[in-house]
Design an enzyme around this catalytic site. Structure first.
Site, PDB file in Angstrom:
ATOM      1  CB  SER A   1      47.132  77.058  52.751  1.00 46.89           C
ATOM      2  OG  SER A   1      46.134  77.525  52.068  1.00 46.89           O
TER       3      SER A   1
ATOM      4  CG  ASP B   1      37.525  79.250  52.338  1.00 45.52           C
ATOM      5  OD1 ASP B   1      36.774  78.889  53.559  1.00 45.52           O
ATOM      6  OD2 ASP B   1      38.541  79.565  52.320  1.00 45.52           O
TER       7      ASP B   1
ATOM      8  CB  ALA C   1      48.645  83.016  48.600  1.00 39.24           C
ATOM      9  CD  GLN C   2      54.071  85.561  52.091  1.00 42.80           C
ATOM     10  OE1 GLN C   2      54.263  84.438  52.840  1.00 42.80           O
ATOM     11  NE2 GLN C   2      55.073  86.474  52.316  1.00 42.80           N
ATOM     12  CB  VAL C   3      48.271  89.557  51.336  1.00 42.64           C
ATOM     13  CG1 VAL C   3      47.734  90.834  50.587  1.00 42.64           C
ATOM     14  CG2 VAL C   3      46.776  88.550  51.190  1.00 42.64           C
TER      15      VAL C   3
ATOM     16  CB  ALA D   1      50.408  83.651  55.965  1.00 41.85           C
TER      17      ALA D   1
END
Length: 576
Positions: A191, A341, A193-195, A189
């Protein structure tokens, strides 16, 4: 007290401005929203209509979004007001650039950073992303960056029902219908989105990245809040001219909210490293992608800074550091297409027992999260290559010329400190840092710097430069954790800077042409650079040895002279 009243007045004005922008159907808010929408197609029509006072079928949902936006803005204004008052009140009795002033300033930095951290954790979403952005900026006070660093690995996942809603909006299907298997519990997870792990109907494992619901609607009011507060900070603290940060942050966010752009970035990076077996990028399944859902090949591995797991798997962390430095040096100096990033969560190391590992190595570097990339201007890329050669050799003339062309101006002389850890006049070897005397001199010199000087330096740099500063800062932290010496990174950068300076790929920026002539020329020039560097370091060592010998002889001579004088005194004392 006047300063405090000024701060409170600004807090009230900011809150009133945000409320007016959020709900009032005035000509000002219409114009402001229209201008913003013209620069971004990320906003839903329902949010635009609601903000302009138009009727909606889902007005209740829209009002809820506005209410949440106002609450988030209130928290931001409150945090800004308290921090501003803290700075003004706590430092009012101290004379600037004194020891007591710096001590008090550090304490205020810590308190302010903790309040900002609480704000980011409460508002989540873009505020968490903003906190991560600030934490990665080396130019910010270390008290702030160290406090906000916790946001890099701290994000609360959303429930499956919210994720399913996104799928229904994007595909008009549940993820349980689209995939043979779909794990409701996310494996990661962040900031925005989450996978989730899933399995395609052909049996292939995939990773599915899903954007949190409501982010597109929150984007407008959160950015407007940040713009208003940045202007307020500039007004209350004229020396803090960092208004340029918010537009840059907004631009980056717009990219990260478009998962189709992220998929395109991933494929481009894969093409750039297609001949480098040790680098792996997940394949994209375009038929299962939208702007808010990204389906890609599932990649296995350990986080790049998980030294214990790497050693246990028989992988040398220092070798990983070398390969990682080469990958990002190629991005910066040769490809001109830079991952913006590269924190540890976005880089995996896959072992030899895994099908993704290279045949020629016992591991492979897996690059993830391709949402934030920077396409470097070709002229900037070339100039930065020349700058790096000057940094390695500490050539003051070429360093000044390259620094001025890149916008550093009179601050060019501090670039060696930023990138190599040495001052321009340093006698230390490459990667050895500075001597205690050099550190003390630099510390005294930097204390004469004001916040305005730092602001002027940052604002004058090209945005490409700032991206490299951020990327290099994150990379240096990883390499240090892997136990590699900084000299390794510096020499690898020098090697690729020489190669990058020989490349010209204006017509085909995606795939820089590197024929045997270019490679040979770069190899010869790099060899010459290494010889010059080694010669300079040998000369510095000989000079240090000479000085040490001279000091020893002087001390020895003084000792002999002292013994001789003592002997004479004894003799004279024995005489009648």
């Amino acid at each position: 007290m006047a300063a405090l009243r000024r701060c409170m007045r600004w807090g009230s004005l900011a809150a009133a401005s945000l409320a007016a922008v959020s709900v009032a159907p005035s000509s000002f808010s219409n114009r402001l929203l229209s201008e913003h929408v013209s620069n971004s197609d990320r906003l839903s029509s329902s949010w635009i209509s609601l903000s302009m006072g138009m009727p909606l079928d889902n007005s209740i949902s829209g009002l809820a979004t506005v209410g949440e936006g106002l609450l988030r803005s209130y928290r931001a204004v409150y945090t800004f007001t308290v921090n501003t008052c803290d700075y003004k009140y706590s430092l009012r009795h101290y004379e600037e650039k004194t020891e007591d002033y710096y001590k008090a300033l550090s304490e205020v930095h810590i308190r302010a950073a903790k309040r900002i951290l609480k704000l980011c954790e409460t508002n989540r979403g873009f505020y968490t992303k903003a906190g991560q952005f600030v934490a990665s900026m080396q130019q910010m006070p270390k008290e702030v960056t160290s406090t906000l660093a916790i946001l890099q690995d701290k994000a609360q996942p959303w429930p499956f029902t919210a994720i399913e809603k996104v799928f229904l909006e994007e595909f008009e299907k549940s993820p349980l219908e689209m995939y043979a298997e779909f794990d409701a519990q996310p494996i990661a997870a962040a900031s925005l989105a989450q996978v989730h792990h899933a399995v395609l109907k052909n049996g292939q494992d995939v990773a599915v990245k899903v954007q949190y619901p409501g982010l597109q609607q929150q984007f407008l009011i959160d950015i407007i809040t940040m713009k208003i507060l940045s202007k307020a900070i500039a007004w209350v603290f004229p020396e803090y001219q960092f208004e340029w940060i918010v537009p840059e942050f907004e631009k980056n966010l717009s990219k990260e909210l478009d998962f189709l752009q992220e998929a395109s970035n991933a494929e481009k990076t894969g093409r750039n490293f297609s001949k480098k077996e040790v680098v792996k990028v997940p394949e994209i399944h375009w038929e299962l992608c939208t702007k808010r859902v990204l389906t890609m090949q599932f990649m296995y591995g350990w986080k790049v800074d998980d030294v214990q797991s790497l050693v246990k798997a028989g992988i040398d962390p220092k070798k990983v550091a070398e390969v990682l430095a080469e990958v990002f040096a190629a991005m910066i100096f040769c490809h001109g297409f830079v991952h913006g990033d590269p924190h540890p969560g976005n880089i995996l190391v896959s072992g030899s027992g895994n099908k993704f590992a290279s045949n020629r190595s016992d591991f492979a570097i897996v690059l993830l999260d391709h949402g934030l990339y920077r396409e470097l201007d070709e002229q900037f890329r070339s100039e930065f290559c020349h700058l790096w050669k000057a940094l390695i050799l500490l050539d003051p003339v070429k360093l000044r010329e390259a620094g001025e062309r890149l916008g550093a101006g009179r601050y060019y002389r501090y670039l060696p400190v930023i990138f190599t850890g040495r001052s321009l006049s340093s006698k230390s070897g490459l990667g050895q840092g500075m001597s205690p005397e050099e550190k003390m001199y630099l510390k005294d010199e930097l204390r004469n710097f004001s916040v305005g000087d730092i602001s002027q330096f940052m604002e004058g740099l090209p945005r490409d430069f700032l991206t490299i500063l951020r990327t290099d800062g994150l990379l240096r932290s990883i390499i240090a954790k892997l136990g590699a010496e900084s000299r390794v990174r510096l020499l690898i950068y020098a090697k690729y800077a020489v190669l990058g300076a020989a490349l010209r790929h204006d017509d085909a920026p995606d795939r820089p042409a590197q024929n045997w002539k270019v490679a040979l020329k770069a190899s010869l020039e790099y060899g010459q650079l290494r010889i010059r560097l080694e010669t300079l370091e040998i000369a510095h060592k000989l000079e240090s040895c000479y000085r040490a010998l001279v000091n020893w002889l002087r001390a020895f001579g003084s000792g002999i002279q002292g013994l001789f004088s003592l002997g004479l005194s004894i003799v004279y004392g024995l005489l009648p």
